[in-house]
Structure formats: C-alpha cells, structure tokens
Enzyme design. Structure first.
Site, PDB file in Angstrom:
ATOM      1  N   CYS A  89       0.446  -1.150  -0.021  1.00  0.00           N
ATOM      2  CA  CYS A  89       0.357   0.076  -0.194  1.00  0.00           C
ATOM      3  C   CYS A  89       0.823   0.671  -0.191  1.00  0.00           C
ATOM      4  O   CYS A  89       0.746   2.406  -0.538  1.00  0.00           O
ATOM      5  CB  CYS A  89      -1.085   0.358   1.490  1.00  0.00           C
ATOM      6  SG  CYS A  89      -1.981  -1.725   0.904  1.00  0.00           S
ATOM      7  N   HIS A 342      -9.616   3.584  -1.456  1.00  0.00           N
ATOM      8  CA  HIS A 342      -7.328   3.403  -1.573  1.00  0.00           C
ATOM      9  C   HIS A 342      -7.368   2.364  -2.592  1.00  0.00           C
ATOM     10  O   HIS A 342      -7.078   0.830  -2.876  1.00  0.00           O
ATOM     11  CB  HIS A 342      -7.479   2.331  -0.153  1.00  0.00           C
ATOM     12  CG  HIS A 342      -6.344   1.875  -0.325  1.00  0.00           C
ATOM     13  ND1 HIS A 342      -4.852   2.240  -0.279  1.00  0.00           N
ATOM     14  CD2 HIS A 342      -6.235   0.496   1.105  1.00  0.00           C
ATOM     15  CE1 HIS A 342      -4.183   1.640   0.328  1.00  0.00           C
ATOM     16  NE2 HIS A 342      -4.522   0.359   0.382  1.00  0.00           N
ATOM     17  N   CYS A 372       0.186   2.104   5.721  1.00  0.00           N
ATOM     18  CA  CYS A 372       0.103   0.675   6.640  1.00  0.00           C
ATOM     19  C   CYS A 372       0.873  -0.290   5.431  1.00  0.00           C
ATOM     20  O   CYS A 372       0.006   0.365   4.462  1.00  0.00           O
ATOM     21  CB  CYS A 372      -0.529  -0.168   7.745  1.00  0.00           C
ATOM     22  SG  CYS A 372      -2.491   0.023   6.996  1.00  0.00           S
TER      23      CYS A 372
END
Length: 386
Positions: A89, A342, A372
C-alpha cells in the site's frame, strides 16, 4: 544535504470498483497524471529524468514494465525512463521517497513519483491467486517463513482485527470513525477542497472529476447492518477502505532545477522514514515509524499541523491516535480511504496530494503522512508546505 521540492502533486478522483473508471486501462490512468503534471508545471517533458511508478498488483494490464508503459501512454517522450516498485500500500509513497532521495543526493534534478492501480481490471491479489488456481508454485511464503512465524499465511484482515483487539476498539467506535470519514469527505467535496488536487480523466461517459465512493447518506444504522468479515470479529466492509481505481503523482525537483526552469514549489521534503516490524499483526507499524520519523527530524508531534494516516481499516488510524496522543482534529481532515477509496499503488502520492493542498488551503506549515503496508512495513513522510 540538498533539498527536494514538490513542484506539484495531484490525483485523479477515485472510481469505485467496476465504476466510472472501469473502462480506462491502468496505463492510461497513470498517463493522465503524468500529462497533467507536465501541463500544470510547464516543465519540458524531456527534462524529466525518471518516472518511479508504484503498483501493488503488477499482473495482467499492469505487467510487463508497467511504469514504462505509463510513460509510453503519456505525452512524455520515449527518452524518459521509468521503473515499477511494489511496497504494497505504500508503493507510491516509497516512489516519492526514492524520487526525493535521487534529488537530494544530486543524482537527478527532476523526477516524477507516481502510482496507478485499476482494482477493477487487475483485481487485488490476482497476481498471487491466479498462480494458485493454475497449480503453479506454493505461494509467496515458503515453509521456512511459515514455520518461523507460526502461520500459514499473512493477512491484512487478520492484522486489522488484531490491532482493533489490542487497542480496545469496538465495532461501534470503528463504525463511528467510518461515518466521520464520509462526513468529512462530503464537506470537502461541497466546499471545493479537492478542486486543486484532482485532475479530470477522460472516460467513455465523459470527464470524471469527483470521488465516486463517498456516501452522503451514510449512517450508523446502515453501517451497523453490515456483516463482519469473521463471525466473531468487528471489521466490516463499512469500516474498511474501498476498492478503488485511480492514479496520482508528484513532480520532485532540486533547487537547481527550480531555478533553471523557473518553478514555484508548493512543498519541501523534511523527512523520509521507513521501518518494519511484526509481519503477523502487520498493520501496527505506522506507530513506531512515526516515532522514529519525528525523532530523526528533531520535531515533536505538536509541531505537525495536519496528519494523513491511511484508513486501510478504521482500526489503524484509531490505534495510531491512541498510541501517539495526536490531536484527532488534525487527522484526515478531508476524509480518508474509507470514504474516498484506496487505489493501492496510487494511495501514497494520493494522500500527499490531499495533505499538501490542505496545508496550503489552511495556511498551515507541516504535515505528516504514514501508511500501513503488507509485511509489517510503514513509510512516513514529513513535508513543509510552501
């Protein structure tokens, strides 16, 4: 050490999975951002020395030197090189770190850090699951790793629930956080807070300019009606980030390039930090990374005016707030990934776009962004708005 400046940082609006951006090839998603950075800054596209492209699922339409294909799909000349990186991510946040490091080292003067992800056309984890379905290999974790950590697999969903349990975050509190994410995003859209950071993208239905996943009708009742991911858990689709298509990017420049090309930077890199910890709980690492970043920058938490902590799951920014003692009024002030989506490899520079433009709009100075990441890694970037 030499400075690294953000000349501009932008993003597309987020498209829901199988939504408005479903017709757009991911290379064209990324190319839209590259073209807009060149147009908005007025830079000679041939002067760009590298493009560093974040992408979490480099398979299918995002395979075969994806970063290079984004350049070839754009208006940049084919003399501009590119590379694709995967830090899960945090991929495009790490792209920004690599770009800044190149500039700060004096190796390069103009670098684009970007990310693109079509979660519609290249589904999450498909570069792993399709191999399994074809009977090829035994997956990314050999017996040596599984034995060392006592697990059969590493799961972000397990990590999100483990963080919620560790920090005493119940379902109602996480749903409340999710609802607030939607409310802040609705307000941001209505007040034009995203207008400067979003670039239009051409689709089969016309120009797409507005984040598609934000729900003005979100309510605690609707969130409470959603099933949990596990029978005894508290994580739901409603208090987790949305699967999203999108792209984002930033143009990084040295002080010499700023002078040579007459550029007007909007930000300055203050600190670049990356740390790693427990890969099983996985998503808790932004807490330790934030502490290290502030220490290395010689700053305290109260010197930071705004925070962007990725809302992969509500439990992550909530645990971060609880552990750091940060002011919640400074956190994700225009909403986060629960409402806005996201788009995996694009989320790093996406959050930086929101952070820098929010700092400038509010007349504030310092921002901190953290993410994260799979494997128990976390990036932190501290930036100064100019």
């Amino acid at each position: 050490m030499a400075e690294a400046y953000i000349v501009d940082v932008i993003r597309t609006a987020g498209g829901k999975r199988k939504g408005a951006l479903a017709s757009v090839h991911p290379a064209d998603l990324g190319a839209t951002v590259l073209n807009a950075l060149v147009a908005r800054t007025g830079i000679d596209p041939a002067a760009v020395e590298d493009v560093i492209m974040g992408c979490v699922t480099p398979g299918g339409e995002q395979s075969f030197a994806f970063g290079r294909n984004v350049v070839l799909a754009s208006k940049l000349p084919d003399s501009v090189p590119a590379v694709t990186i995967d830090r899960q991510c945090g991929s495009s946040q790490q792209a920004l770190h690599f770009a800044a490091q190149a500039v700060m080292s004096g190796t390069q003067d103009l670098v684009i850090a970007a990310g693109a992800e079509s979660m519609t056309r290249v589904p999450m984890l498909s570069n792993m699951t399709l191999y399994g379905q074809a009977g090829i290999g035994e997956g990314p974790w050999p017996p040596s790793i599984r034995k060392r950590y006592g697990v059969d697999e590493f799961s972000q969903f397990f990590g999100a629930q483990a963080v919620a349990d560790k920090y005493g975050l119940d379902r109602e509190a996480m749903d409340g956080f999710a609802l607030e994410s939607h409310r802040k995003a609705v307000q941001a859209i209505e007040t034009g807070a995203f207008d400067r950071e979003i670039v239009p993208i051409e689709t089969v239905d016309g120009l797409f300019t507005r984040d598609e996943g934000v729900r003005a009708d979100a309510s605690m009742e609707a969130l409470a009606a959603l099933k949990t991911l596990t029978p005894t858990g508290t994580i739901t689709a409603g208090n987790a980030s949305q699967m999203t298509d999108g792209a984002s990017g930033a143009l990084l420049a040295s002080e010499a390039a700023v002078r040579r090309f007459g550029l007007s930077p909007i930000g300055r890199i203050v600190n670049l930090t990356v740390t790693a910890g427990d890969p099983v709980i996985m998503l808790e690492e932004p807490i330790a990374a934030t502490e290290r970043a502030l220490s290395r920058a010689g700053m305290t938490l109260d010197q930071i005016d705004l925070f962007e902590v990725n809302e992969a799951f509500a439990s992550i920014p909530m645990a971060w707030l609880k552990a750091t003692g940060a002011d919640p009024a400074k956190l994700n002030v225009n909403g986060g990934a629960i409402a806005l989506g996201h788009p995996l490899g694009a989320s790093g520079t996406k959050l930086m776009a929101t952070l820098v433009h929010a700092l400038r709009a509010q007349g504030k100075r310092y921002g901190l962004q953290t993410m994260c990441e799979g494997g128990g890694i976390a990036n932190v970037t501290i930036v100064e708005a100019l």
